[in-house]
Design a protein around this motif. Structure first.
Motif, PDB file in Angstrom:
ATOM      1  N   LEU A   1       0.731  -1.247   0.162  1.00  0.00           N
ATOM      2  CA  LEU A   1       0.023  -0.245  -0.131  1.00  0.00           C
ATOM      3  C   LEU A   1       0.819   1.166  -0.030  1.00  0.00           C
ATOM      4  N   ALA A   2       1.953   1.226   0.747  1.00  0.00           N
ATOM      5  CA  ALA A   2       2.850   2.352   0.990  1.00  0.00           C
ATOM      6  C   ALA A   2       3.338   2.658  -0.233  1.00  0.00           C
ATOM      7  N   SER A   3       3.697   1.628  -1.008  1.00  0.00           N
ATOM      8  CA  SER A   3       4.542   1.662  -2.333  1.00  0.00           C
ATOM      9  C   SER A   3       3.608   1.982  -3.573  1.00  0.00           C
ATOM     10  N   PHE A   4       2.103   1.952  -3.313  1.00  0.00           N
ATOM     11  CA  PHE A   4       1.259   2.061  -4.306  1.00  0.00           C
ATOM     12  C   PHE A   4       1.252   0.857  -5.243  1.00  0.00           C
ATOM     13  N   GLY A   5       1.606  -0.142  -4.560  1.00  0.00           N
ATOM     14  CA  GLY A   5       1.710  -1.570  -5.595  1.00  0.00           C
ATOM     15  C   GLY A   5       2.999  -1.720  -6.304  1.00  0.00           C
ATOM     16  N   ASP A   6       3.894  -0.989  -6.194  1.00  0.00           N
ATOM     17  CA  ASP A   6       5.265  -0.944  -6.804  1.00  0.00           C
ATOM     18  C   ASP A   6       6.094  -2.206  -6.386  1.00  0.00           C
ATOM     19  N   LEU A   7       6.137  -2.139  -5.169  1.00  0.00           N
ATOM     20  CA  LEU A   7       6.991  -3.382  -4.305  1.00  0.00           C
ATOM     21  C   LEU A   7       5.776  -4.315  -3.728  1.00  0.00           C
ATOM     22  N   SER A   8       5.208  -5.138  -4.479  1.00  0.00           N
ATOM     23  CA  SER A   8       3.987  -6.034  -4.043  1.00  0.00           C
ATOM     24  C   SER A   8       4.293  -7.418  -4.249  1.00  0.00           C
ATOM     25  N   LYS A   9       3.267  -8.215  -3.332  1.00  0.00           N
ATOM     26  CA  LYS A   9       3.330  -9.672  -3.861  1.00  0.00           C
ATOM     27  C   LYS A   9       2.629  -9.974  -5.101  1.00  0.00           C
ATOM     28  N   ALA A  10       1.616  -9.085  -5.492  1.00  0.00           N
ATOM     29  CA  ALA A  10       1.143  -9.316  -6.911  1.00  0.00           C
ATOM     30  C   ALA A  10       2.039  -9.271  -7.963  1.00  0.00           C
ATOM     31  N   ASN A  11       3.163  -8.279  -7.733  1.00  0.00           N
ATOM     32  CA  ASN A  11       4.190  -7.885  -8.804  1.00  0.00           C
ATOM     33  C   ASN A  11       5.132  -9.318  -8.662  1.00  0.00           C
ATOM     34  N   PHE A  12       5.218  -9.803  -7.554  1.00  0.00           N
ATOM     35  CA  PHE A  12       6.031 -11.103  -7.288  1.00  0.00           C
ATOM     36  C   PHE A  12       5.598 -12.160  -8.253  1.00  0.00           C
ATOM     37  N   VAL A  13       4.045 -12.445  -8.323  1.00  0.00           N
ATOM     38  CA  VAL A  13       3.536 -13.591  -9.106  1.00  0.00           C
ATOM     39  C   VAL A  13       3.329 -13.100 -10.609  1.00  0.00           C
ATOM     40  N   ARG A  14       3.155 -11.780 -10.933  1.00  0.00           N
ATOM     41  CA  ARG A  14       3.538 -11.118 -12.241  1.00  0.00           C
ATOM     42  C   ARG A  14       4.812 -11.464 -12.909  1.00  0.00           C
ATOM     43  N   ALA A  15       5.715 -11.240 -11.972  1.00  0.00           N
ATOM     44  CA  ALA A  15       7.374 -11.504 -12.248  1.00  0.00           C
ATOM     45  C   ALA A  15       7.524 -12.858 -12.739  1.00  0.00           C
ATOM     46  N   VAL A  16       6.919 -13.942 -11.734  1.00  0.00           N
ATOM     47  CA  VAL A  16       7.119 -15.278 -12.297  1.00  0.00           C
ATOM     48  C   VAL A  16       6.380 -15.620 -13.831  1.00  0.00           C
ATOM     49  N   LEU A  17       5.309 -15.028 -13.801  1.00  0.00           N
ATOM     50  CA  LEU A  17       4.496 -15.338 -15.003  1.00  0.00           C
ATOM     51  C   LEU A  17       5.147 -14.605 -16.359  1.00  0.00           C
ATOM     52  N   ASP A  18       5.812 -13.469 -15.936  1.00  0.00           N
ATOM     53  CA  ASP A  18       6.151 -12.586 -17.212  1.00  0.00           C
ATOM     54  C   ASP A  18       7.656 -12.899 -17.576  1.00  0.00           C
ATOM     55  N   GLY A  19       8.264 -13.574 -16.531  1.00  0.00           N
ATOM     56  CA  GLY A  19       9.487 -13.884 -16.576  1.00  0.00           C
ATOM     57  C   GLY A  19      10.728 -12.914 -16.740  1.00  0.00           C
ATOM     58  N   GLY A  20      10.365 -11.904 -16.021  1.00  0.00           N
ATOM     59  CA  GLY A  20      11.039 -10.561 -15.864  1.00  0.00           C
ATOM     60  C   GLY A  20      10.971  -9.449 -17.002  1.00  0.00           C
ATOM     61  N   THR A  21       9.940  -9.508 -17.503  1.00  0.00           N
ATOM     62  CA  THR A  21       9.836  -8.551 -18.622  1.00  0.00           C
ATOM     63  C   THR A  21       8.611  -7.752 -18.013  1.00  0.00           C
ATOM     64  N   GLY A  22       8.088  -7.750 -17.025  1.00  0.00           N
ATOM     65  CA  GLY A  22       7.095  -6.956 -16.521  1.00  0.00           C
ATOM     66  C   GLY A  22       6.725  -5.612 -16.564  1.00  0.00           C
ATOM     67  N   ASP A  23       8.324  -5.007 -16.876  1.00  0.00           N
ATOM     68  CA  ASP A  23       8.102  -3.525 -16.952  1.00  0.00           C
ATOM     69  C   ASP A  23       7.216  -3.024 -18.153  1.00  0.00           C
ATOM     70  N   ALA A  24       7.249  -3.801 -19.058  1.00  0.00           N
ATOM     71  CA  ALA A  24       6.559  -3.248 -20.150  1.00  0.00           C
ATOM     72  C   ALA A  24       5.120  -3.394 -20.422  1.00  0.00           C
ATOM     73  N   ARG A  25       4.695  -4.418 -19.319  1.00  0.00           N
ATOM     74  CA  ARG A  25       3.282  -5.081 -19.444  1.00  0.00           C
ATOM     75  C   ARG A  25       2.394  -4.151 -18.892  1.00  0.00           C
ATOM     76  N   PRO A  26       1.164  -4.147 -19.486  1.00  0.00           N
ATOM     77  CA  PRO A  26       0.162  -3.444 -18.356  1.00  0.00           C
ATOM     78  C   PRO A  26       0.085  -3.760 -17.088  1.00  0.00           C
ATOM     79  N   ARG A  27      -0.107  -3.073 -16.065  1.00  0.00           N
ATOM     80  CA  ARG A  27      -0.037  -3.372 -14.608  1.00  0.00           C
ATOM     81  C   ARG A  27      -1.316  -3.944 -14.043  1.00  0.00           C
ATOM     82  N   THR A  28      -2.245  -3.844 -14.938  1.00  0.00           N
ATOM     83  CA  THR A  28      -3.741  -4.164 -14.630  1.00  0.00           C
ATOM     84  C   THR A  28      -4.088  -5.710 -14.877  1.00  0.00           C
ATOM     85  N   ARG A  29      -2.994  -6.279 -15.652  1.00  0.00           N
ATOM     86  CA  ARG A  29      -3.216  -7.636 -16.082  1.00  0.00           C
ATOM     87  C   ARG A  29      -3.732  -8.362 -14.957  1.00  0.00           C
TER      88      ARG A  29
END
Ligand SMILES: [Zn+2]
Length: 275
Positions: A246-274
């Motif tokens: 919450l404090a990081s507005f989702g930038d540093l989050s568990k959801a990002n961990f899941v997305r990072a696994v599914l995206d294989g480290g290319t999450g930067d370029a993907r829409p964050r709402t996926r």
């Protein structure tokens, strides 16, 4: 600023009131006359005094994040030779876009690096007894600093802790697990972490983190194959978001961990709402 001596290594812990508010600090180290990392932008004054006091002969930068490379410009202006990988330098020159508010709050903003760098090539770093080893995952450009004679590893952000369940959008947990095993295979007797300081029992700690990452990645993959959403996987595997999300507005989050696994480290370029 707290200084702690560990035989041949001097640890300097840097923080300021905004980083202490969220219990963050970062370490720079002096080894063999070389300064490992440069601290965050808001610590510029303290780093300048440190350079005056310690008079390092060279500086090494582990990766482009502002809490490690935050005073690269200061070091460059002083004409100190800098061992820095080409991709890290390119990232510093480009500047990071979309840095979350909390990171700007905690460490202050790092403008794109405009100053000329006096490069310290790998062979020159080797004559000082140190090597920069590519250990991607936390970031694509991440390096550790290895002192082979003394079996000492300066880990940057490679370790940070065994179960780090939050990620930034562009992390690559699979590569991170591989890098941890590469670092463990060096059989370090000492590990100096960018944030945690001296890590006890380093080989076991590195392998425990690699094992936890691989196991967690496996669980996430299995649920994704069954069609689970990011949100549902996050809840099942990593639990509820911590206040840091919450404090990081989702930038540093568990959801990002899941997305990072599914995206294989290319999450930067993907829409964050996926998902
Ligand atoms: Zn980092």
């Amino acid at each position: 600023m707290t200084m702690t001596g560990h035989d041949d290594v001097l640890q300097v812990q840097l923080s300021h009131w905004r980083s202490r508010l969220v219990r963050y600090s970062v370490n720079v180290y002096l080894v063999r006359g070389v300064l490992v990392d440069t601290g965050f932008p808001a610590a510029r004054g303290r780093l300048a005094r440190l350079l005056d006091e310690l008079r390092p002969t060279a500086v090494v930068v582990t990766h482009h994040h502002e809490d490690h490379a935050g005073n690269a410009a200061l070091v460059a202006r002083r004409g100190l030779p800098v061992a820095i990988a080409a991709d890290t330098l390119a990232l510093l020159r480009a500047g990071e876009r979309g840095v979350g508010l909390y990171r700007r709050f905690v460490w202050s903003t790092m403008p794109p690096l405009a100053d000329a760098i006096t490069p310290l090539p790998d062979d020159a770093l080797a004559t000082l007894g140190l090597a920069l080893l590519h250990t991607p995952g936390h970031s694509s450009d991440h390096r550790v600093v290895w002192d082979a004679d003394r079996a000492t590893l300066f880990g940057g952000d490679l370790f940070l802790g065994v179960r780090v369940k939050v990620a930034r959008p562009n992390e690559d947990p699979r590569a991170h697990a591989r890098s941890l095993r590469v670092a463990a295979a060096l059989q370090p007797r000492r590990l100096f972490d960018g944030h945690r300081g001296l890590v006890p029992d380093p080989v076991r700690a590195l392998l425990a983190k690699a094992d936890w990452l691989d196991e967690t990645i496996g669980r996430i993959d299995a649920l994704a194959t069954q069609g689970w959403s990011v949100r549902a996987i996050r809840r099942e595997v990593l639990g509820a978001e911590d206040p840091v999300a919450l404090a990081s507005f989702g930038d540093l989050s568990k959801a990002n961990f899941v997305r990072a696994v599914l995206d294989g480290g290319t999450g930067d370029a993907r829409p964050r709402t996926r998902g």
